[in-house]
Design a protein around this motif. Structure first.
Motif, PDB file in Angstrom:
ATOM      1  N   ASN A 170       0.822  -1.208   0.000  1.00 33.92           N
ATOM      2  CA  ASN A 170       0.000   0.000   0.000  1.00 33.92           C
ATOM      3  C   ASN A 170       0.856   1.258   0.000  1.00 33.92           C
ATOM      4  OD1 ASN A 170      -1.497   2.106   2.182  1.00 33.92           O
ATOM      5  ND2 ASN A 170      -2.719   1.445   0.422  1.00 33.92           N
ATOM      6  N   GLY A 171       1.933   1.246   0.770  1.00 37.46           N
ATOM      7  CA  GLY A 171       2.829   2.400   0.779  1.00 37.46           C
ATOM      8  C   GLY A 171       3.487   2.628  -0.565  1.00 37.46           C
ATOM      9  N   ILE A 172       3.887   1.548  -1.214  1.00 34.58           N
ATOM     10  CA  ILE A 172       4.492   1.647  -2.539  1.00 34.58           C
ATOM     11  C   ILE A 172       3.476   2.160  -3.557  1.00 34.58           C
ATOM     12  CG2 ILE A 172       5.379   0.263  -4.457  1.00 34.58           C
ATOM     13  CD1 ILE A 172       7.508   0.876  -2.377  1.00 34.58           C
ATOM     14  N   ALA A 173       2.234   1.696  -3.477  1.00 33.26           N
ATOM     15  CA  ALA A 173       1.196   2.181  -4.392  1.00 33.26           C
ATOM     16  C   ALA A 173       0.968   3.676  -4.200  1.00 33.26           C
ATOM     17  CB  ALA A 173      -0.101   1.409  -4.163  1.00 33.26           C
ATOM     18  N   SER A 174       0.983   4.135  -2.956  1.00 32.04           N
ATOM     19  CA  SER A 174       0.817   5.568  -2.677  1.00 32.04           C
ATOM     20  C   SER A 174       1.999   6.371  -3.209  1.00 32.04           C
ATOM     21  CB  SER A 174       0.647   5.789  -1.173  1.00 32.04           C
ATOM     22  OG  SER A 174      -0.527   5.172  -0.692  1.00 32.04           O
ATOM     23  N   LEU A 175       3.207   5.823  -3.048  1.00 39.01           N
ATOM     24  CA  LEU A 175       4.391   6.477  -3.591  1.00 39.01           C
ATOM     25  C   LEU A 175       4.292   6.590  -5.106  1.00 39.01           C
ATOM     26  CD1 LEU A 175       7.307   7.562  -3.595  1.00 39.01           C
ATOM     27  CD2 LEU A 175       8.090   5.172  -3.472  1.00 39.01           C
ATOM     28  N   LYS A 176       3.924   5.508  -5.766  1.00 44.63           N
ATOM     29  CA  LYS A 176       3.804   5.517  -7.234  1.00 44.63           C
ATOM     30  C   LYS A 176       2.771   6.552  -7.682  1.00 44.63           C
ATOM     31  CE  LYS A 176       4.463   3.503 -11.357  1.00 44.63           C
ATOM     32  NZ  LYS A 176       3.462   4.112 -12.228  1.00 44.63           N
ATOM     33  N   GLN A 177       1.662   6.620  -7.000  1.00 41.62           N
ATOM     34  CA  GLN A 177       0.621   7.591  -7.333  1.00 41.62           C
ATOM     35  C   GLN A 177       1.146   9.017  -7.198  1.00 41.62           C
ATOM     36  OE1 GLN A 177      -2.761   7.679  -4.636  1.00 41.62           O
ATOM     37  NE2 GLN A 177      -4.166   8.161  -6.313  1.00 41.62           N
ATOM     38  N   SER A 178       1.898   9.293  -6.150  1.00 42.15           N
ATOM     39  CA  SER A 178       2.440  10.629  -5.947  1.00 42.15           C
ATOM     40  C   SER A 178       3.514  10.961  -6.981  1.00 42.15           C
ATOM     41  CB  SER A 178       3.010  10.762  -4.529  1.00 42.15           C
ATOM     42  OG  SER A 178       1.973  10.713  -3.569  1.00 42.15           O
ATOM     43  N   LEU A 179       4.355   9.995  -7.315  1.00 39.82           N
ATOM     44  CA  LEU A 179       5.369  10.220  -8.347  1.00 39.82           C
ATOM     45  C   LEU A 179       4.711  10.545  -9.690  1.00 39.82           C
ATOM     46  CD1 LEU A 179       7.894   7.340  -7.542  1.00 39.82           C
ATOM     47  CD2 LEU A 179       8.320   9.800  -7.284  1.00 39.82           C
ATOM     48  N   ASP A 180       3.671   9.812 -10.031  1.00 40.71           N
ATOM     49  CA  ASP A 180       2.982  10.055 -11.302  1.00 40.71           C
ATOM     50  C   ASP A 180       2.295  11.412 -11.319  1.00 40.71           C
ATOM     51  OD1 ASP A 180       3.803   7.578 -12.157  1.00 40.71           O
ATOM     52  OD2 ASP A 180       1.879   6.582 -11.810  1.00 40.71           O
ATOM     53  N   ALA A 181       1.827  11.868 -10.147  1.00 39.27           N
ATOM     54  CA  ALA A 181       1.127  13.157 -10.087  1.00 39.27           C
ATOM     55  C   ALA A 181       2.090  14.340 -10.074  1.00 39.27           C
ATOM     56  CB  ALA A 181       0.236  13.202  -8.845  1.00 39.27           C
ATOM     57  N   TYR A 182       3.174  14.230  -9.291  1.00 41.36           N
ATOM     58  CA  TYR A 182       4.110  15.336  -9.146  1.00 41.36           C
ATOM     59  C   TYR A 182       5.142  15.384 -10.269  1.00 41.36           C
ATOM     60  CZ  TYR A 182       2.601  16.346  -4.307  1.00 41.36           C
ATOM     61  OH  TYR A 182       1.870  16.685  -3.196  1.00 41.36           O
ATOM     62  N   TYR A 183       5.538  14.227 -10.778  1.00 42.11           N
ATOM     63  CA  TYR A 183       6.611  14.156 -11.775  1.00 42.11           C
ATOM     64  C   TYR A 183       6.185  13.247 -12.934  1.00 42.11           C
ATOM     65  CZ  TYR A 183       9.143  15.811  -7.653  1.00 42.11           C
ATOM     66  OH  TYR A 183       9.537  16.512  -6.544  1.00 42.11           O
ATOM     67  N   PRO A 184       5.153  13.619 -13.665  1.00 38.43           N
ATOM     68  CA  PRO A 184       4.585  12.707 -14.667  1.00 38.43           C
ATOM     69  C   PRO A 184       5.482  12.418 -15.858  1.00 38.43           C
ATOM     70  CG  PRO A 184       3.586  14.881 -14.838  1.00 38.43           C
ATOM     71  CD  PRO A 184       4.419  14.898 -13.591  1.00 38.43           C
ATOM     72  N   ASN A 185       6.387  13.315 -16.184  1.00 37.35           N
ATOM     73  CA  ASN A 185       7.178  13.166 -17.416  1.00 37.35           C
ATOM     74  C   ASN A 185       8.665  13.022 -17.150  1.00 37.35           C
ATOM     75  OD1 ASN A 185       4.830  13.509 -19.118  1.00 37.35           O
ATOM     76  ND2 ASN A 185       4.917  15.694 -18.597  1.00 37.35           N
ATOM     77  N   LYS A 186       9.019  12.679 -15.929  1.00 32.31           N
ATOM     78  CA  LYS A 186      10.427  12.566 -15.586  1.00 32.31           C
ATOM     79  C   LYS A 186      10.902  11.114 -15.697  1.00 32.31           C
ATOM     80  CE  LYS A 186      12.874  15.207 -13.782  1.00 32.31           C
ATOM     81  NZ  LYS A 186      13.946  16.079 -14.313  1.00 32.31           N
ATOM     82  N   TYR A 187      12.054  10.916 -16.318  1.00 32.82           N
ATOM     83  CA  TYR A 187      12.695   9.612 -16.268  1.00 32.82           C
ATOM     84  C   TYR A 187      13.134   9.352 -14.820  1.00 32.82           C
ATOM     85  CZ  TYR A 187      12.812   9.560 -21.366  1.00 32.82           C
ATOM     86  OH  TYR A 187      12.453   9.554 -22.684  1.00 32.82           O
ATOM     87  N   ARG A 188      13.036   8.098 -14.411  1.00 30.35           N
ATOM     88  CA  ARG A 188      13.255   7.791 -13.003  1.00 30.35           C
ATOM     89  C   ARG A 188      14.363   6.771 -12.803  1.00 30.35           C
ATOM     90  NH1 ARG A 188       6.733   7.078 -11.915  1.00 30.35           N
ATOM     91  NH2 ARG A 188       6.202   9.253 -12.405  1.00 30.35           N
ATOM     92  N   ARG A 189      15.113   6.986 -11.732  1.00 28.05           N
ATOM     93  CA  ARG A 189      16.136   6.038 -11.302  1.00 28.05           C
ATOM     94  C   ARG A 189      15.812   5.630  -9.867  1.00 28.05           C
ATOM     95  NH1 ARG A 189      20.377   9.117 -11.625  1.00 28.05           N
ATOM     96  NH2 ARG A 189      21.186   8.377 -13.633  1.00 28.05           N
ATOM     97  N   PHE A 190      15.620   4.352  -9.634  1.00 30.25           N
ATOM     98  CA  PHE A 190      15.265   3.846  -8.313  1.00 30.25           C
ATOM     99  C   PHE A 190      16.435   3.130  -7.663  1.00 30.25           C
ATOM    100  CE2 PHE A 190      11.127   4.182 -10.325  1.00 30.25           C
ATOM    101  CZ  PHE A 190      10.281   4.595  -9.298  1.00 30.25           C
ATOM    102  N   ILE A 191      16.594   3.368  -6.361  1.00 36.77           N
ATOM    103  CA  ILE A 191      17.426   2.515  -5.513  1.00 36.77           C
ATOM    104  C   ILE A 191      16.474   1.891  -4.500  1.00 36.77           C
ATOM    105  CG2 ILE A 191      19.342   2.383  -3.892  1.00 36.77           C
ATOM    106  CD1 ILE A 191      20.531   4.855  -5.233  1.00 36.77           C
ATOM    107  N   PHE A 192      16.296   0.586  -4.613  1.00 35.96           N
ATOM    108  CA  PHE A 192      15.253  -0.105  -3.857  1.00 35.96           C
ATOM    109  C   PHE A 192      15.847  -1.263  -3.061  1.00 35.96           C
ATOM    110  CE2 PHE A 192      12.084  -3.391  -3.246  1.00 35.96           C
ATOM    111  CZ  PHE A 192      10.928  -2.700  -2.921  1.00 35.96           C
ATOM    112  N   GLY A 193      15.438  -1.353  -1.820  1.00 28.55           N
ATOM    113  CA  GLY A 193      15.750  -2.505  -0.980  1.00 28.55           C
ATOM    114  C   GLY A 193      14.619  -2.693   0.003  1.00 28.55           C
ATOM    115  N   CYS A 194      14.465  -3.888   0.530  1.00 29.96           N
ATOM    116  CA  CYS A 194      13.372  -4.101   1.490  1.00 29.96           C
ATOM    117  C   CYS A 194      13.689  -5.306   2.368  1.00 29.96           C
ATOM    118  CB  CYS A 194      12.040  -4.281   0.774  1.00 29.96           C
ATOM    119  SG  CYS A 194      11.903  -5.813  -0.165  1.00 29.96           S
ATOM    120  N   LEU A 195      12.875  -5.497   3.372  1.00 34.39           N
ATOM    121  CA  LEU A 195      13.006  -6.660   4.239  1.00 34.39           C
ATOM    122  C   LEU A 195      12.367  -7.873   3.573  1.00 34.39           C
ATOM    123  CD1 LEU A 195      12.192  -5.097   7.736  1.00 34.39           C
ATOM    124  CD2 LEU A 195      14.431  -5.469   6.678  1.00 34.39           C
TER     125      LEU A 195
END
Length: 392
Positions: free
Chosen positions: A285-310
């Motif tokens: 759910n947190g990731i879905a909210s993050l994705k929604q905010s990224l699409d709304a605030y930065y819709p046309n930006k190329y993205r680079r992710f650094i991702f890790g999790c438990l």
């Protein structure tokens, strides 16, 4: 020999302490020996899967602006344990933190009470806030609600339950109803409860306890709020409903000042020098909210992710919902005993990815939007490595 903050950290992260064991017996016993400091405090208690930390930060900032001596208890920390225990935005001093930790730990040992890390921290918090005579405590649960150590309080000014979703299912249950029932455990007799999800269990519990149930629309305007992210609408709605219900004397000017000044690091936090978003999203759910905010605030930006999790998280769901074709993806295996391996993350990722190693070079100055996300526990490692300054 004087015990230091570093000594306290070693104790808290030792094998005997650093685990989760839900229940109220141990915390009740140690607090009884301390004179039950929690009974002297006026608490706003906040539970939920996501958003509870932001709700707490907003409330604490508004109460501070209104002249209240407000204690804030939150978790996890990003850099130091002292972030978890604050009065009016000031972290507990390291020397006092160490003193409280060892005094309470020694008392527990003398009485054969085997406290976990979170229980020890919670006991420290209650004693510290009582000793400092705070007016209000904004209290964030650690995990769940019913058997969380913070739920040792008998009454509260108000309970707040944020969005509930799938997380910690091995401890809270494998359905939303079961998880929500655990969160509802913080509701107290004749004390109001504020929610924005109309779940039957909330109505049943409040009816049984004679408590007011207030359901709010999650659409508060966030123009004046320092925190960013579309999901802050929900969090702000809950916080404002609490202020209006429990603290009606607080003026609009004081509320607005609190909203302008609220700080909650690593929640959709933008670092302009690195064109970087840091977000602690760590479940689907947190990731879905993050994705929604990224699409709304930065819709046309190329993205680079650094991702890790438990590895006990639903990382397959997280990975498959976060990335788009064309994203540059780095997976990171950080220094935590439960950190997911790069191989496991790559096995479920439908898009080409790379491992972030000690030799990997990242050009934060190019035109890509950089995002660090997936776990709070890796953020300090990465900001230290890349020399990123996060204003606390």
């Amino acid at each position: 020999m004087i015990k230091t903050y570093d000594d306290a950290v070693k104790l808290l992260t030792s094998v005997g302490k650093f685990h989760i064991s839900l229940g109220l017996d141990r915390i009740s016993k140690i607090l009884d020996l301390l004179g039950n400091p929690q009974d002297k405090l006026n608490c706003v208690h906040v539970a939920g899967t996501n958003g509870k930390g932001s709700v707490c930060a907003i409330l604490a900032s508004i109460l501070k602006s209104a002249g209240q001596k407000v204690g804030l208890y939150s978790s996890p920390h990003i850099f130091k344990y002292t972030e978890r225990i604050q009065i009016c935005g000031n972290k507990i001093p390291e020397d006092e933190f160490a003193k409280y930790v060892f005094e309470i730990s020694d008392l527990a040992d003398e009485n054969n009470i085997d406290l976990t890390e979170f229980e020890l921290l919670t006991a420290v918090m209650f004693k510290y806030f009582a000793d400092k005579d705070v007016d209000v405590v904004v209290l964030e649960t650690g995990l769940g609600g019913r058997y969380d150590a913070t739920n040792v309080i008998k009454r509260n000014l108000c309970s707040i339950i944020t969005h509930v979703d799938y997380d910690h299912m091995e401890r809270l249950g494998n359905t939303i109803d079961k998880i929500a029932s655990e969160k509802a455990g913080i509701i107290k007799p004749n004390c109001p409860c504020i929610v924005f999800e109309g779940r039957e269990v909330y109505r049943d519990v409040t009816d049984k306890l004679g408590s007011l149930l207030l359901m709010v629309a999650p659409f508060a305007p966030t123009d004046g709020l320092a925190l960013k992210g579309l999901y802050q609408q929900e969090n702000l709605s809950l916080a404002l409903a609490c202020i209006e219900t429990i603290f009606p004397e607080i003026s609009k000017d004081e509320i607005d000042e609190g909203l302008r000044n609220v700080k909650h690091i690593c929640r959709f936090q933008y670092i302009p020098e690195f064109n970087l978003i840091i977000d602690g999203a760590h479940n689907p759910n947190g990731i879905a909210s993050l994705k929604q905010s990224l699409d709304a605030y930065y819709p046309n930006k190329y993205r680079r992710f650094i991702f890790g999790c438990l590895k006990n998280k639903d990382y397959e769901h997280m990975v498959q919902s976060l990335f788009d074709s064309g994203d540059e993806i780095y997976f990171y295996h950080f220094k935590h005993q439960n950190s997911c391996t790069v191989e496991d993350l790559q096995a479920v990722c439908p898009i080409e990815s790379k491992e972030l190693t000690q030799d990997t070079k990242i050009d934060f100055k190019d035109d890509k939007l950089n995002i660090i996300c997936g776990s709070f526990y890796m953020i300090s490692e990465l900001v230290d490595r890349f020399g990123i300054d996060i204003e606390e």
